[in-house]
Design an enzyme around this catalytic site. Structure first.
Site, PDB file in Angstrom:
ATOM      1  N   MET A   1       0.789  -1.191   0.000  1.00  0.00           N
ATOM      2  CA  MET A   1       0.000   0.000   0.000  1.00  0.00           C
ATOM      3  C   MET A   1       0.839   1.266   0.000  1.00  0.00           C
ATOM      4  SD  MET A   1      -1.038   2.502   2.370  1.00  0.00           S
ATOM      5  CE  MET A   1      -0.341   1.751   3.772  1.00  0.00           C
ATOM      6  N   PRO A   2       2.063   1.268   0.466  1.00  0.00           N
ATOM      7  CA  PRO A   2       2.775   2.528   0.323  1.00  0.00           C
ATOM      8  C   PRO A   2       2.851   2.951  -1.139  1.00  0.00           C
ATOM      9  CG  PRO A   2       3.957   1.073   1.795  1.00  0.00           C
ATOM     10  CD  PRO A   2       2.865   0.263   1.157  1.00  0.00           C
ATOM     11  N   LEU A   3       2.703   4.240  -1.350  1.00  0.00           N
ATOM     12  CA  LEU A   3       2.859   4.838  -2.680  1.00  0.00           C
ATOM     13  C   LEU A   3       4.229   5.483  -2.716  1.00  0.00           C
ATOM     14  CD1 LEU A   3       1.942   5.998  -5.428  1.00  0.00           C
ATOM     15  CD2 LEU A   3       0.805   7.821  -4.159  1.00  0.00           C
TER      16      LEU A   3
END
Length: 129
Positions: free
Chosen positions: A1-3
């Site tokens: 989920m980290p961008l």
């Protein structure tokens, strides 16, 4: 989920960019234990005259390979975040030839309500994730 949003000087080969992205993703997997398919990465290339990354008075030398990485993520804690910086720079040096002094990272933390992965839904809030 980290961008992950990478800012680099223009002129790197496709192979070099791919290595950069793969190395950063592997660091995310190792440190934050995100799922392998949890991969969101953007690369923005800048003309040298439009991309200035100085050393904040710390005496950190920069080269043409400098990378500025913005990480947008749920809170990961100070220890894990510091570990990510270390693992990331080790991987980038070993796999991409990018010196640790050429890697600047800024982490922007947000909460579950700040993410929608599509379909107009907040999947962390609905329990889909």
């Amino acid at each position: 989920m980290p961008l992950l949003h990478f800012h680099i000087r223009e002129g790197r080969s496709e192979e070099d960019v791919t290595k950069l992205l793969n190395s950063a993703h592997e660091a995310m997997l190792d440190v934050f234990q995100v799922p392998r398919g949890d991969r969101y990465q953007i690369v923005s290339e800048h003309k040298g005259s439009h991309f200035i990354v100085e050393d904040t008075g710390l005496g950190i030398p920069r080269t043409e390979k400098v990378v500025l990485l913005q990480v947008f993520s749920r809170p990961r804690g100070q220890e894990k975040t510091a570990e990510f910086y270390k693992v990331l720079t080790e991987r980038l040096e070993a796999e991409c030839g990018i010196l640790p002094s050429d890697v600047m990272v800024s982490v922007v933390e947000n909460q579950d309500a700040h993410w929608s992965f599509g379909n107009g839904r907040a999947q962390f809030l609905t329990g889909e994730l």
